[in-house]
Design an enzyme around this catalytic site. Structure first.
Site, PDB file in Angstrom:
ATOM      1  N   GLY A   7       0.835  -1.207   0.000  1.00  0.00           N
ATOM      2  CA  GLY A   7       0.000   0.000   0.000  1.00  0.00           C
ATOM      3  C   GLY A   7       0.859   1.242   0.000  1.00  0.00           C
ATOM      4  O   GLY A   7       2.059   1.181  -0.275  1.00  0.00           O
ATOM      5  N   ASN A   8       0.250   2.375   0.280  1.00  0.00           N
ATOM      6  CA  ASN A   8       1.020   3.617   0.387  1.00  0.00           C
ATOM      7  C   ASN A   8       0.332   4.541   1.389  1.00  0.00           C
ATOM      8  O   ASN A   8      -0.709   4.193   1.951  1.00  0.00           O
ATOM      9  CB  ASN A   8       1.204   4.273  -0.989  1.00  0.00           C
ATOM     10  CG  ASN A   8      -0.110   4.686  -1.606  1.00  0.00           C
ATOM     11  OD1 ASN A   8      -0.797   5.579  -1.120  1.00  0.00           O
ATOM     12  ND2 ASN A   8      -0.502   4.003  -2.684  1.00  0.00           N
TER      13      ASN A   8
END
Ligand code: PMT
Length: 235
Positions: A29-30
């Site tokens: 993810g980020n």
């Protein structure tokens, strides 16, 4: 058409991160919180636009609820976001504020990946995701105004202008990430918007204020592009 130029327009906004599953318990993810994209969706609803908000996994309430015409579609992965954005077409405007993964695991393991005794590490095979903006730019249903974001830690103008031309966008809003007070997670941001013949610095300011100023530039592009404006130029 009202003075702000967005009343009745269909504006599609993407927001937040994407999660790319590795196995049933892990993902890539980020740090995107969705605040920038949600602020744009809220500002567009207030201007009377019909808004489709395609949201990655975020912990934010739906903006502008009860204020206007907003439909929220929640997705998880880059592939789901690509499909949801295309399903939302046709639109007058697409604004890609989401931090979409550029790479996704080639295969999602069906069971939890276990560490093996003596194994020094794990190699993940990643493949490129499909680029939503670039695919929209080349599509028959291309929105009249296509806006990207560029999240950069350095050489912001060079990378942003590269994305503007490579992805065949009308506008790109560049912002710095990796520092406090702008980019990911923060309530504030600072943007530099580039387009043909345009370089416009916005902020630092709260994201909701920047959203309104970005929409001013979008409305201007719609206006410039309208048949009436073309007629005015040829007179
Ligand atoms: O969500 P917040 O916490 O408020 O943070 C806001 C933000 C920093 C996420 C936002 O302002 C921002 O910069 N969004 C874009 C982040 C990003 O992914 O930038 P990029 O330079 O990697 O991508 C360039 C553009 O291509 C973006 O408009 C992105 O949506 C688009 N893209 C990228 C990959 C892909 N497969 N498809 C795309 O459309």
């Amino acid at each position: 058409m009202s003075a702000d130029g967005l009343t009745g327009r269909h504006v599609v906004v993407s927001a937040g991160p994407t999660y790319e599953d590795i196995d049933p318990v892990r993902f890539l993810g980020n740090r995107s919180s969705g605040k920038m994209g949600f602020a744009i969706a809220a500002a567009a609803v207030r201007r009377g636009a019909r808004v489709t908000l395609v949201a990655g996994p975020v912990a934010l309430p739906t903006p502008g609820a009860g204020e206007g015409d907003l439909r929220r579609i929640d997705v998880r992965s880059a592939a789901q976001m690509h499909a949801a954005v295309f399903a939302a077409m046709p639109a007058d405007v697409y604004i890609g504020a989401a931090a979409v993964a550029d790479f996704t695991p080639q295969q999602v393991a069906t069971g939890k990946i276990k560490k093996q005794p003596g194994e020094p590490g794990l190699t993940l095979q990643l493949v490129r995701t499909r680029d939503i903006l670039a695919d929209l730019a080349g599509h028959g249903l291309r929105p009249r105004v296509l806006v990207g974001f560029a999240a950069e830690t350095h050489d912001m103008e060079r990378y942003a202008r590269g994305k503007l031309s490579d992805k065949r966008l009308d506008l790109i809003a560049a912002n710095r990430v990796g520092m406090a007070g702008s980019g990911f997670e923060s309530d504030d941001n600072a943007l530099v918007v580039y387009g043909a013949g345009l370089e416009c610095a916005l902020g630092p300011a709260p994201k909701i204020e920047l959203a309104g100023r970005l929409l001013d530039l979008v409305a201007q592009r719609l206006e410039d592009d309208s048949p009436a404006s073309g007629m005015a130029e040829t007179r």
